[in-house]
Design a protein around this motif. Structure first.
Motif, PDB file in Angstrom:
ATOM      1  N   GLN A 100       0.843  -1.199   0.000  1.00 26.18           N
ATOM      2  CA  GLN A 100       0.000   0.000   0.000  1.00 26.18           C
ATOM      3  C   GLN A 100       0.889   1.264   0.000  1.00 26.18           C
ATOM      4  O   GLN A 100       0.567   2.262  -0.633  1.00 26.18           O
ATOM      5  CB  GLN A 100      -0.888   0.023   1.248  1.00 26.18           C
ATOM      6  CG  GLN A 100      -1.917  -1.083   1.333  1.00 26.18           C
ATOM      7  CD  GLN A 100      -3.171  -0.787   0.520  1.00 26.18           C
ATOM      8  OE1 GLN A 100      -3.116  -0.720  -0.708  1.00 26.18           O
ATOM      9  NE2 GLN A 100      -4.284  -0.629   1.185  1.00 26.18           N
ATOM     10  N   SER A 101       2.032   1.184   0.705  1.00 29.59           N
ATOM     11  CA  SER A 101       2.905   2.368   0.786  1.00 29.59           C
ATOM     12  C   SER A 101       3.510   2.695  -0.590  1.00 29.59           C
ATOM     13  O   SER A 101       3.754   3.860  -0.899  1.00 29.59           O
ATOM     14  CB  SER A 101       4.004   2.162   1.818  1.00 29.59           C
ATOM     15  OG  SER A 101       4.750   1.019   1.472  1.00 29.59           O
ATOM     16  N   ASP A 102       3.741   1.648  -1.433  1.00 28.67           N
ATOM     17  CA  ASP A 102       4.290   1.908  -2.776  1.00 28.67           C
ATOM     18  C   ASP A 102       3.296   2.760  -3.575  1.00 28.67           C
ATOM     19  O   ASP A 102       3.666   3.727  -4.242  1.00 28.67           O
ATOM     20  CB  ASP A 102       4.521   0.596  -3.551  1.00 28.67           C
ATOM     21  CG  ASP A 102       5.527  -0.311  -2.869  1.00 28.67           C
ATOM     22  OD1 ASP A 102       6.381   0.222  -2.144  1.00 28.67           O
ATOM     23  OD2 ASP A 102       5.441  -1.546  -3.052  1.00 28.67           O
ATOM     24  N   VAL A 103       2.034   2.346  -3.490  1.00 29.60           N
ATOM     25  CA  VAL A 103       0.987   3.063  -4.235  1.00 29.60           C
ATOM     26  C   VAL A 103       0.898   4.496  -3.726  1.00 29.60           C
ATOM     27  O   VAL A 103       0.878   5.453  -4.495  1.00 29.60           O
ATOM     28  CB  VAL A 103      -0.386   2.347  -4.083  1.00 29.60           C
ATOM     29  CG1 VAL A 103      -1.475   3.092  -4.828  1.00 29.60           C
ATOM     30  CG2 VAL A 103      -0.284   0.907  -4.564  1.00 29.60           C
ATOM     31  N   TYR A 104       0.889   4.629  -2.401  1.00 27.50           N
ATOM     32  CA  TYR A 104       0.777   5.960  -1.807  1.00 27.50           C
ATOM     33  C   TYR A 104       1.950   6.856  -2.221  1.00 27.50           C
ATOM     34  O   TYR A 104       1.759   7.981  -2.677  1.00 27.50           O
ATOM     35  CB  TYR A 104       0.698   5.848  -0.275  1.00 27.50           C
ATOM     36  CG  TYR A 104       0.792   7.189   0.370  1.00 27.50           C
ATOM     37  CD1 TYR A 104      -0.300   8.047   0.363  1.00 27.50           C
ATOM     38  CD2 TYR A 104       1.985   7.634   0.931  1.00 27.50           C
ATOM     39  CE1 TYR A 104      -0.208   9.318   0.902  1.00 27.50           C
ATOM     40  CE2 TYR A 104       2.080   8.902   1.469  1.00 27.50           C
ATOM     41  CZ  TYR A 104       0.982   9.739   1.448  1.00 27.50           C
ATOM     42  OH  TYR A 104       1.080  10.993   1.969  1.00 27.50           O
ATOM     43  N   ASN A 105       3.165   6.319  -2.071  1.00 26.73           N
ATOM     44  CA  ASN A 105       4.351   7.149  -2.350  1.00 26.73           C
ATOM     45  C   ASN A 105       4.365   7.640  -3.785  1.00 26.73           C
ATOM     46  O   ASN A 105       4.681   8.793  -4.064  1.00 26.73           O
ATOM     47  CB  ASN A 105       5.641   6.368  -2.071  1.00 26.73           C
ATOM     48  CG  ASN A 105       5.861   6.232  -0.587  1.00 26.73           C
ATOM     49  OD1 ASN A 105       5.403   7.069   0.185  1.00 26.73           O
ATOM     50  ND2 ASN A 105       6.514   5.162  -0.177  1.00 26.73           N
ATOM     51  N   PHE A 106       3.977   6.769  -4.698  1.00 26.30           N
ATOM     52  CA  PHE A 106       4.052   7.181  -6.103  1.00 26.30           C
ATOM     53  C   PHE A 106       2.886   8.106  -6.495  1.00 26.30           C
ATOM     54  O   PHE A 106       3.081   9.140  -7.123  1.00 26.30           O
ATOM     55  CB  PHE A 106       4.062   5.953  -7.023  1.00 26.30           C
ATOM     56  CG  PHE A 106       4.362   6.323  -8.438  1.00 26.30           C
ATOM     57  CD1 PHE A 106       5.675   6.508  -8.858  1.00 26.30           C
ATOM     58  CD2 PHE A 106       3.344   6.558  -9.359  1.00 26.30           C
ATOM     59  CE1 PHE A 106       5.962   6.894 -10.160  1.00 26.30           C
ATOM     60  CE2 PHE A 106       3.620   6.950 -10.654  1.00 26.30           C
ATOM     61  CZ  PHE A 106       4.932   7.112 -11.059  1.00 26.30           C
ATOM     62  N   LEU A 107       1.664   7.689  -6.099  1.00 25.30           N
ATOM     63  CA  LEU A 107       0.480   8.420  -6.576  1.00 25.30           C
ATOM     64  C   LEU A 107       0.128   9.655  -5.766  1.00 25.30           C
ATOM     65  O   LEU A 107      -0.244  10.683  -6.311  1.00 25.30           O
ATOM     66  CB  LEU A 107      -0.731   7.496  -6.525  1.00 25.30           C
ATOM     67  CG  LEU A 107      -1.057   6.619  -7.717  1.00 25.30           C
ATOM     68  CD1 LEU A 107      -2.387   5.951  -7.507  1.00 25.30           C
ATOM     69  CD2 LEU A 107      -1.110   7.450  -8.977  1.00 25.30           C
ATOM     70  N   ALA A 108       0.204   9.501  -4.444  1.00 20.78           N
ATOM     71  CA  ALA A 108      -0.423  10.527  -3.609  1.00 20.78           C
ATOM     72  C   ALA A 108       0.528  11.583  -3.066  1.00 20.78           C
ATOM     73  O   ALA A 108       0.113  12.732  -2.884  1.00 20.78           O
ATOM     74  CB  ALA A 108      -1.165   9.849  -2.463  1.00 20.78           C
ATOM     75  N   VAL A 109       1.787  11.221  -2.822  1.00 17.33           N
ATOM     76  CA  VAL A 109       2.694  12.193  -2.189  1.00 17.33           C
ATOM     77  C   VAL A 109       2.754  13.519  -2.969  1.00 17.33           C
ATOM     78  O   VAL A 109       2.565  14.591  -2.396  1.00 17.33           O
ATOM     79  CB  VAL A 109       4.101  11.579  -1.946  1.00 17.33           C
ATOM     80  CG1 VAL A 109       5.110  12.643  -1.576  1.00 17.33           C
ATOM     81  CG2 VAL A 109       4.024  10.525  -0.847  1.00 17.33           C
ATOM     82  N   PRO A 110       2.943  13.470  -4.311  1.00 17.29           N
ATOM     83  CA  PRO A 110       2.990  14.752  -5.038  1.00 17.29           C
ATOM     84  C   PRO A 110       1.680  15.524  -4.950  1.00 17.29           C
ATOM     85  O   PRO A 110       1.683  16.762  -4.926  1.00 17.29           O
ATOM     86  CB  PRO A 110       3.240  14.336  -6.495  1.00 17.29           C
ATOM     87  CG  PRO A 110       3.640  12.901  -6.457  1.00 17.29           C
ATOM     88  CD  PRO A 110       3.134  12.315  -5.192  1.00 17.29           C
TER      89      PRO A 110
END
Ligand SMILES: Nc1ncnc2c1ncn2[C@@H]1O[C@H](COP(=O)(O)OP(=O)(O)OP(=O)(O)O)[C@@H](O)[C@H]1O
Length: 511
Positions: A61-71
């Motif tokens: 889940q953290s991979d998805v978050y880091n790529f999609l949501a952080v920016p």
């Protein structure tokens, strides 16, 4: 691969127990790398699909978050709107990606996008040296059968979408809860999710048949200037995208499936218009979903689409259609820039340094999105009449008199024309809605007519074929009869003229 304003990713969840039982470990794609995979198309040919990122069954889940949501979170704090949409057939992993297995009770590793967004948001707002004060508000709505329902106040079951210069597109009257910390947010989100379940039981519907939108409005005032920046993060968990035929639906469920398909195809049409350069008529108004996402898709915004897919070969056609939707979305180009609404100061914002103090449980509910912005002046009845005349004369410039009369009647009935809160822009917006819906209806009618003409042409061809065949048979029969008559073996007693006379009514004999 360079990243455009719209990031498009694909996520294959692990095979489910049911899929393993039905089809073993066979999957429908071949992994190439973190951006591409091979998938068989409709003609069973191997096609390489590439995206900004592909998350396979072993992704976290953290991979998805880091790529999609952080920016997106970083941008929202700087005043750029952001939207994250999960798309895919029922059971493909949309809600899991958004909420994790549970919004409140779940281990850190499985925590979904929403909780992570909330944590990051508050952490960034608190730690930034350049932010003097801030406010975060949360709304939650559901779109079901083209009605927008407030998940934080179930009595509001038909909210209207409006547009204003300062706020862009907004849902008028939607409950907005001021949240001061992650725990406030989670409490509010779980209330909305529970309300969604209550509504589902009341209306006998499944969550997969409605679109759910989580809307975070962030306002922050900078330490260096007087400007207030406002950004919005909208997280959208879409209804299942499967085709109506596949659901085997009937009656009301069929209507639901049709409405879902219609709003998802409206989303597809908007994306098509944005990607094929037909930007003069982007049909945002064809559905509530596209209208709410108008700013996110075409305007000052950063968007991310997560196309969720089942990895099973059993679901390959639906996964392919999800992947194709993602491919089209990848072509959208928007150039986000920071908005600084003309608001003097954040009146409700407060910067807190103590997390304890933050988790005040008295989060205030406000139902007026205009509360923090400049109020419109109240008009007296004289002004109202003036405005009404202005509006009607403006309409007469582009519409026929009888259409203006009809619209006037409609506006009076809807309370729009005497409603001081409605500005010229609101009326324009309603007019555009009416015109846009008319265009859609006409386009639909033309499509239906085309289909009817095609059906009639086919039928005509078929009848022509039958007629030719019948005429051939008639010629043969006639020749045989004539031969038999000449031989005197058949109908010897009946002259050829009499036989022709008998056959003519059936079209078997030329006149
Ligand atoms: N990445 C994943 N890892 C582990 N389990 C997953 C993952 N994605 C989905 N699942 C599981 O698959 C099942 C279906 O997922 P989910 O409910 O998220 O689907 P959905 O697309 O939201 O469906 P619906 O449209 O019906 O709401 C759930 O049991 C969920 O826990």
């Amino acid at each position: 691969m360079s990243r455009s304003a719209t990031a498009v990713c694909v996520r294959f969840r692990p095979l489910s127990h049911k899929e393993r039982k039905a089809n073993g470990d066979k999957v429908c794609f071949k992994r190439l790398d973190s951006e591409s995979f091979v998938f068989k198309d409709e003609r069973e040919e191997d096609v390489i699909f590439s995206f900004d990122r592909v998350f396979y069954e072993d992704s976290e889940q953290s991979d998805v978050y880091n790529f999609l949501a952080v920016p997106i979170v970083a941008d929202a704090i700087s005043g750029i709107n952001g939207t994250i949409i999960t798309y895919g057939q029922t059971g493909a992993g949309k809600t899991y990606s958004m909420e994790g297995p549970s919004i409140l009770h779940c281990n850190k590793q499985k925590t979904g996008l929403i909780q992570r967004v909330v944590d990051e948001l508050f952490q960034s707002l608190r730690s930034s040296e350049s932010i003097a004060m801030w406010s975060v508000k949360l709304s939650m709505v559901e779109i079901y059968l083209e009605k927008v329902r407030d998940l934080l106040d179930l009595s509001k079951d038909n909210l209207q979408i409006k547009e204003s210069k300062t706020q862009g597109i907004y849902i008028s009257g939607a409950t907005e809860v001021s949240i001061m910390s992650s725990s406030d947010a989670l409490e509010c989100l779980s209330e909305g999710i529970a309300n969604r379940a209550v509504g589902e039981t009341q209306m006998n519907l499944a969550s997969s048949r409605s679109h759910c939108l989580y809307i975070f409005s962030v306002q922050q005032g900078s330490t260096s200037d007087e400007r207030v920046r406002g950004g919005k993060i909208i997280l959208v968990d879409l209804a299942g995208s499967e085709k109506v035929e596949k659901t085997g639906a009937e009656g009301r469920v069929f209507d639901e499936a049709k409405t879902i398909n219609k709003s998802l195809s409206a989303l597809g049409n908007v994306i098509n218009a944005l990607t094929t350069g037909k930007q003069n008529h982007v049909p945002y108004r064809d559905s509530k979903l596209t209208r709410i996402l108008q700013d996110a898709l075409g305007g000052n915004s950063r968007a991310a689409l997560l196309c969720c897919c089942s990895p099973s070969a059993l679901n390959a056609p639906e996964s392919l259609s999800t992947i194709r939707f993602g491919t089209r979305t990848k072509l959208i180009k928007t150039s986000p820039k920071s908005t600084s609404p003309e608001v003097d100061s954040v009146k409700t914002a407060s910067k807190s340094t103590s997390p304890e103090a933050d988790s005040v449980k008295t989060a205030s509910k406000s139902t007026s999105p205009e509360a923090d912005s400049v109020k419109k002046p109240i008009l007296d009845s004289h002004d109202q009449n003036d405005m009404r005349d202005q509006i009607l004369s403006k309409l007469r410039l582009s519409l026929k008199e009888e259409d203006v009369d009809l619209l006037e009647e409609l506006f009076v009935q809807e309370g729009i024309i005497f409603e001081p809160d409605y500005s010229m822009a609101d009326i324009d917006s309603v007019c555009q809605d009416v015109v846009s819906q008319e265009i859609s209806l006409l386009t639909q009618a033309v499509e239906e007519l085309k289909e009817t003409v095609e059906e009639l042409t086919d039928e005509n061809e078929r009848l022509r074929g039958e007629l030719e065949l019948a005429q051939e048979t008639a010629t043969q029969v006639q020749a045989q009869l004539a031969a038999a008559q000449a031989d005197g073996t058949l109908f010897g007693f009946m002259p050829a003229a009499a036989i022709s006379y008998l056959l003519r009514p059936f079209g078997l004999v030329p006149d």
